[in-house]
Scaffold this motif. Structure first.
Motif, PDB file in Angstrom:
ATOM      1  N   THR A 159       0.826  -1.201   0.000  1.00 17.65           N
ATOM      2  CA  THR A 159       0.000   0.000   0.000  1.00 17.65           C
ATOM      3  C   THR A 159       0.859   1.248   0.000  1.00 17.65           C
ATOM      4  O   THR A 159       0.576   2.222  -0.719  1.00 17.65           O
ATOM      5  CB  THR A 159      -0.938  -0.002   1.219  1.00 17.65           C
ATOM      6  OG1 THR A 159      -1.773  -1.171   1.180  1.00 17.65           O
ATOM      7  CG2 THR A 159      -1.810   1.239   1.240  1.00 17.65           C
ATOM      8  N   GLY A 160       1.915   1.248   0.810  1.00 15.62           N
ATOM      9  CA  GLY A 160       2.811   2.401   0.833  1.00 15.62           C
ATOM     10  C   GLY A 160       3.476   2.649  -0.507  1.00 15.62           C
ATOM     11  O   GLY A 160       3.599   3.798  -0.953  1.00 15.62           O
ATOM     12  N   LEU A 161       3.885   1.576  -1.193  1.00 16.73           N
ATOM     13  CA  LEU A 161       4.516   1.728  -2.501  1.00 16.73           C
ATOM     14  C   LEU A 161       3.529   2.282  -3.529  1.00 16.73           C
ATOM     15  O   LEU A 161       3.866   3.175  -4.322  1.00 16.73           O
ATOM     16  CB  LEU A 161       5.077   0.386  -2.966  1.00 16.73           C
ATOM     17  CG  LEU A 161       6.265  -0.172  -2.179  1.00 16.73           C
ATOM     18  CD1 LEU A 161       6.624  -1.562  -2.672  1.00 16.73           C
ATOM     19  CD2 LEU A 161       7.466   0.756  -2.286  1.00 16.73           C
ATOM     20  N   VAL A 162       2.290   1.754  -3.525  1.00  9.74           N
ATOM     21  CA  VAL A 162       1.286   2.227  -4.480  1.00  9.74           C
ATOM     22  C   VAL A 162       0.936   3.686  -4.211  1.00  9.74           C
ATOM     23  O   VAL A 162       0.808   4.500  -5.137  1.00  9.74           O
ATOM     24  CB  VAL A 162       0.034   1.330  -4.427  1.00  9.74           C
ATOM     25  CG1 VAL A 162      -1.074   1.890  -5.300  1.00  9.74           C
ATOM     26  CG2 VAL A 162       0.381  -0.089  -4.876  1.00  9.74           C
ATOM     27  N   TRP A 163       0.755   4.031  -2.956  1.00  9.01           N
ATOM     28  CA  TRP A 163       0.404   5.412  -2.600  1.00  9.01           C
ATOM     29  C   TRP A 163       1.501   6.373  -3.034  1.00  9.01           C
ATOM     30  O   TRP A 163       1.224   7.442  -3.598  1.00  9.01           O
ATOM     31  CB  TRP A 163       0.186   5.512  -1.097  1.00  9.01           C
ATOM     32  CG  TRP A 163      -0.169   6.898  -0.641  1.00  9.01           C
ATOM     33  CD1 TRP A 163      -1.409   7.477  -0.630  1.00  9.01           C
ATOM     34  CD2 TRP A 163       0.750   7.884  -0.144  1.00  9.01           C
ATOM     35  NE1 TRP A 163      -1.333   8.764  -0.152  1.00  9.01           N
ATOM     36  CE2 TRP A 163      -0.009   9.047   0.154  1.00  9.01           C
ATOM     37  CE3 TRP A 163       2.114   7.903   0.092  1.00  9.01           C
ATOM     38  CZ2 TRP A 163       0.570  10.192   0.666  1.00  9.01           C
ATOM     39  CZ3 TRP A 163       2.700   9.046   0.597  1.00  9.01           C
ATOM     40  CH2 TRP A 163       1.919  10.179   0.882  1.00  9.01           C
ATOM     41  N   ALA A 164       2.763   6.010  -2.800  1.00  7.94           N
ATOM     42  CA  ALA A 164       3.866   6.898  -3.178  1.00  7.94           C
ATOM     43  C   ALA A 164       4.009   7.009  -4.687  1.00  7.94           C
ATOM     44  O   ALA A 164       4.260   8.103  -5.219  1.00  7.94           O
ATOM     45  CB  ALA A 164       5.174   6.392  -2.562  1.00  7.94           C
ATOM     46  N   SER A 165       3.835   5.898  -5.416  1.00  2.60           N
ATOM     47  CA  SER A 165       3.985   5.948  -6.868  1.00  2.60           C
ATOM     48  C   SER A 165       2.837   6.706  -7.532  1.00  2.60           C
ATOM     49  O   SER A 165       3.045   7.462  -8.480  1.00  2.60           O
ATOM     50  CB  SER A 165       4.084   4.524  -7.423  1.00  2.60           C
ATOM     51  OG  SER A 165       2.915   3.787  -7.110  1.00  2.60           O
ATOM     52  N   LEU A 166       1.607   6.513  -7.032  1.00  4.50           N
ATOM     53  CA  LEU A 166       0.479   7.248  -7.618  1.00  4.50           C
ATOM     54  C   LEU A 166       0.606   8.744  -7.390  1.00  4.50           C
ATOM     55  O   LEU A 166       0.164   9.546  -8.213  1.00  4.50           O
ATOM     56  CB  LEU A 166      -0.837   6.743  -7.029  1.00  4.50           C
ATOM     57  CG  LEU A 166      -1.430   5.478  -7.653  1.00  4.50           C
ATOM     58  CD1 LEU A 166      -2.759   5.147  -6.986  1.00  4.50           C
ATOM     59  CD2 LEU A 166      -1.619   5.636  -9.153  1.00  4.50           C
ATOM     60  N   GLY A 167       1.205   9.123  -6.273  1.00  4.72           N
ATOM     61  CA  GLY A 167       1.390  10.549  -6.011  1.00  4.72           C
ATOM     62  C   GLY A 167       2.269  11.218  -7.034  1.00  4.72           C
ATOM     63  O   GLY A 167       2.188  12.436  -7.240  1.00  4.72           O
ATOM     64  N   TRP A 211     -10.192   1.291   2.417  1.00  8.12           N
ATOM     65  CA  TRP A 211     -10.712   0.113   1.728  1.00  8.12           C
ATOM     66  C   TRP A 211      -9.618  -0.564   0.910  1.00  8.12           C
ATOM     67  O   TRP A 211      -9.609  -1.794   0.739  1.00  8.12           O
ATOM     68  CB  TRP A 211     -11.874   0.503   0.824  1.00  8.12           C
ATOM     69  CG  TRP A 211     -13.183   0.536   1.548  1.00  8.12           C
ATOM     70  CD1 TRP A 211     -13.763   1.614   2.144  1.00  8.12           C
ATOM     71  CD2 TRP A 211     -14.056  -0.572   1.776  1.00  8.12           C
ATOM     72  NE1 TRP A 211     -14.948   1.263   2.726  1.00  8.12           N
ATOM     73  CE2 TRP A 211     -15.165  -0.085   2.511  1.00  8.12           C
ATOM     74  CE3 TRP A 211     -14.033  -1.909   1.427  1.00  8.12           C
ATOM     75  CZ2 TRP A 211     -16.213  -0.889   2.908  1.00  8.12           C
ATOM     76  CZ3 TRP A 211     -15.083  -2.729   1.815  1.00  8.12           C
ATOM     77  CH2 TRP A 211     -16.158  -2.220   2.545  1.00  8.12           C
ATOM     78  N   PHE A 212      -8.694   0.215   0.392  1.00  7.66           N
ATOM     79  CA  PHE A 212      -7.565  -0.365  -0.345  1.00  7.66           C
ATOM     80  C   PHE A 212      -6.749  -1.270   0.567  1.00  7.66           C
ATOM     81  O   PHE A 212      -6.346  -2.375   0.177  1.00  7.66           O
ATOM     82  CB  PHE A 212      -6.696   0.755  -0.914  1.00  7.66           C
ATOM     83  CG  PHE A 212      -5.593   0.271  -1.811  1.00  7.66           C
ATOM     84  CD1 PHE A 212      -5.817   0.083  -3.163  1.00  7.66           C
ATOM     85  CD2 PHE A 212      -4.328   0.000  -1.303  1.00  7.66           C
ATOM     86  CE1 PHE A 212      -4.798  -0.370  -3.999  1.00  7.66           C
ATOM     87  CE2 PHE A 212      -3.316  -0.454  -2.124  1.00  7.66           C
ATOM     88  CZ  PHE A 212      -3.549  -0.638  -3.471  1.00  7.66           C
ATOM     89  N   VAL A 213      -6.501  -0.818   1.802  1.00  5.41           N
ATOM     90  CA  VAL A 213      -5.741  -1.634   2.763  1.00  5.41           C
ATOM     91  C   VAL A 213      -6.517  -2.903   3.095  1.00  5.41           C
ATOM     92  O   VAL A 213      -5.934  -3.998   3.181  1.00  5.41           O
ATOM     93  CB  VAL A 213      -5.437  -0.814   4.030  1.00  5.41           C
ATOM     94  CG1 VAL A 213      -4.820  -1.702   5.103  1.00  5.41           C
ATOM     95  CG2 VAL A 213      -4.512   0.348   3.704  1.00  5.41           C
ATOM     96  N   VAL A 214      -7.844  -2.771   3.290  1.00  3.98           N
ATOM     97  CA  VAL A 214      -8.646  -3.954   3.622  1.00  3.98           C
ATOM     98  C   VAL A 214      -8.594  -4.973   2.486  1.00  3.98           C
ATOM     99  O   VAL A 214      -8.461  -6.186   2.722  1.00  3.98           O
ATOM    100  CB  VAL A 214     -10.100  -3.534   3.919  1.00  3.98           C
ATOM    101  CG1 VAL A 214     -10.997  -4.762   4.091  1.00  3.98           C
ATOM    102  CG2 VAL A 214     -10.158  -2.684   5.185  1.00  3.98           C
ATOM    103  N   SER A 215      -8.688  -4.503   1.248  1.00  4.79           N
ATOM    104  CA  SER A 215      -8.631  -5.435   0.124  1.00  4.79           C
ATOM    105  C   SER A 215      -7.260  -6.089   0.016  1.00  4.79           C
ATOM    106  O   SER A 215      -7.149  -7.277  -0.311  1.00  4.79           O
ATOM    107  CB  SER A 215      -8.979  -4.700  -1.177  1.00  4.79           C
ATOM    108  OG  SER A 215      -8.039  -3.682  -1.453  1.00  4.79           O
ATOM    109  N   GLN A 216      -6.207  -5.331   0.293  1.00  7.43           N
ATOM    110  CA  GLN A 216      -4.867  -5.909   0.260  1.00  7.43           C
ATOM    111  C   GLN A 216      -4.679  -6.953   1.361  1.00  7.43           C
ATOM    112  O   GLN A 216      -4.023  -7.979   1.165  1.00  7.43           O
ATOM    113  CB  GLN A 216      -3.811  -4.802   0.401  1.00  7.43           C
ATOM    114  CG  GLN A 216      -3.781  -3.806  -0.729  1.00  7.43           C
ATOM    115  CD  GLN A 216      -3.413  -4.447  -2.052  1.00  7.43           C
ATOM    116  OE1 GLN A 216      -2.568  -5.327  -2.116  1.00  7.43           O
ATOM    117  NE2 GLN A 216      -4.063  -3.994  -3.120  1.00  7.43           N
ATOM    118  N   VAL A 217      -5.236  -6.670   2.538  1.00  6.20           N
ATOM    119  CA  VAL A 217      -5.154  -7.650   3.633  1.00  6.20           C
ATOM    120  C   VAL A 217      -5.894  -8.925   3.259  1.00  6.20           C
ATOM    121  O   VAL A 217      -5.436 -10.043   3.549  1.00  6.20           O
ATOM    122  CB  VAL A 217      -5.705  -7.035   4.930  1.00  6.20           C
ATOM    123  CG1 VAL A 217      -5.865  -8.104   6.012  1.00  6.20           C
ATOM    124  CG2 VAL A 217      -4.779  -5.931   5.430  1.00  6.20           C
TER     125      VAL A 217
END
Length: 288
Positions: free
Chosen positions: A212-220, A234-240
């Motif tokens: 999630t941290g990698l996706v958030w940083a790259s999308l930024g 919800w993104f974190v919940v789906s990843q979990v």
């Protein structure tokens, strides 16, 4: 002929005398180089110390090395003579395990990551579609939002447009989601066996948080507008959900032995004359 050894020679041993001049010389060299970035006076002091240390060190070894006699321990405190024990030893054979093996000895086949990624992808899709239904009243919103990473028309679309069915968005979303799920599943199969036996912790919590941290940083950087539309809780919940299901599948997959104990010629598939074959019961499971 020399006479019988003296008692002092028997109860003592001659060793090189201790000296502090090497440390003094090293300290002088440190000061000499430290003056390069500080002040010349420190370098001058260092050179003086080096000369003094070198002179003292020279006098300890020339014209003859200095020695001193060190008393031995009393006979009752000395090590006992080694008593020979006749016998035989077992020789290691090619492929024998238990000797300088790299852990883990057994690993999960990379092929197990494919079903793990498929199952995890389904679990993740269920959670994402549930978010779309609960939040926007449409399961197509998260699918179109994922496809927006590759379709510029969806990247700039309104929320109402993202809630509508799009054949192109569905096809692209399935392709992106399936490819990423398979890739992460194979990574799980390769990494989880090297971590402690906590598949739920590593695969279900630590892995999703890092991803999630990698996706958030790259999308930024790549698409800030898309980053603002993603519901990160919800993104974190789906990843979990993906991590737990994929981790369980990988943990339950049948592990195979590594071939690290075999010689390089055998591992590389080169004919190795004189190398005995592996036992029949191990040969089938040793090949990944």
């Amino acid at each position: 002929m020399s006479g019988p050894p003296r008692a002092a020679d028997i109860e003592t041993v001659e060793l090189p005398a201790p000296t502090a001049w090497p440390i003094v010389t090293a300290f002088g060299l440190t000061l000499a180089f430290a003056g390069i970035v500080t002040t010349p006076f420190i370098s001058f002091a260092g050179v003086v110390v080096v000369i003094a240390g070198a002179a003292g060190w020279w006098r300890d070894v020339l014209p003859a090395e200095r020695h001193e006699r060190v008393p031995l321990l009393p006979p009752e405190r000395r090590a006992r003579p080694v008593e020979p024990m006749p016998g035989t030893v077992d020789h290691l054979v090619v492929g024998a395990e238990g000797h300088r093996l790299r852990l883990p000895v057994k690993v999960t086949p990379f092929a197990a990551g494919i079903p793990a990624g498929a199952v995890g992808g389904v679990a993740m899709a269920i959670v994402a579609c549930a978010f779309g239904v609960l939040r926007f009243g449409s399961p197509w919103y998260p699918i179109n939002l994922l496809s927006a990473a590759a379709l510029p028309s969806l990247a700039s679309a309104s929320v109402e447009h993202l809630k509508e069915f799009s054949l192109a968005g569905l096809a692209v979303g399935i392709g992106i989601h399936g490819a990423l799920s398979m890739l992460v599943g194979v990574l799980y199969a390769a990494i989880l066996p090297m971590l402690p036996e906590r598949s739920v912790l590593w695969g279900g919590i630590a892995g999703p948080l890092i991803w999630t941290g990698l996706v958030w940083a790259s999308l930024g950087v790549v698409n800030p507008a898309l980053q603002e539309r993603v519901s990160w809780p919800w993104f974190v919940v789906s990843q979990v959900a993906f991590g737990i299901t994929a981790g369980v599948v990988v943990a339950r997959a049948e592990k195979v032995r590594t071939i690290q104990s075999l010689p390089l010629a055998v591992r590389a598939g080169i004919e190795a004359p004189g190398v005995p074959d592996r036992p029949a019961e191990d040969g089938a499971e040793d090949r990944r």
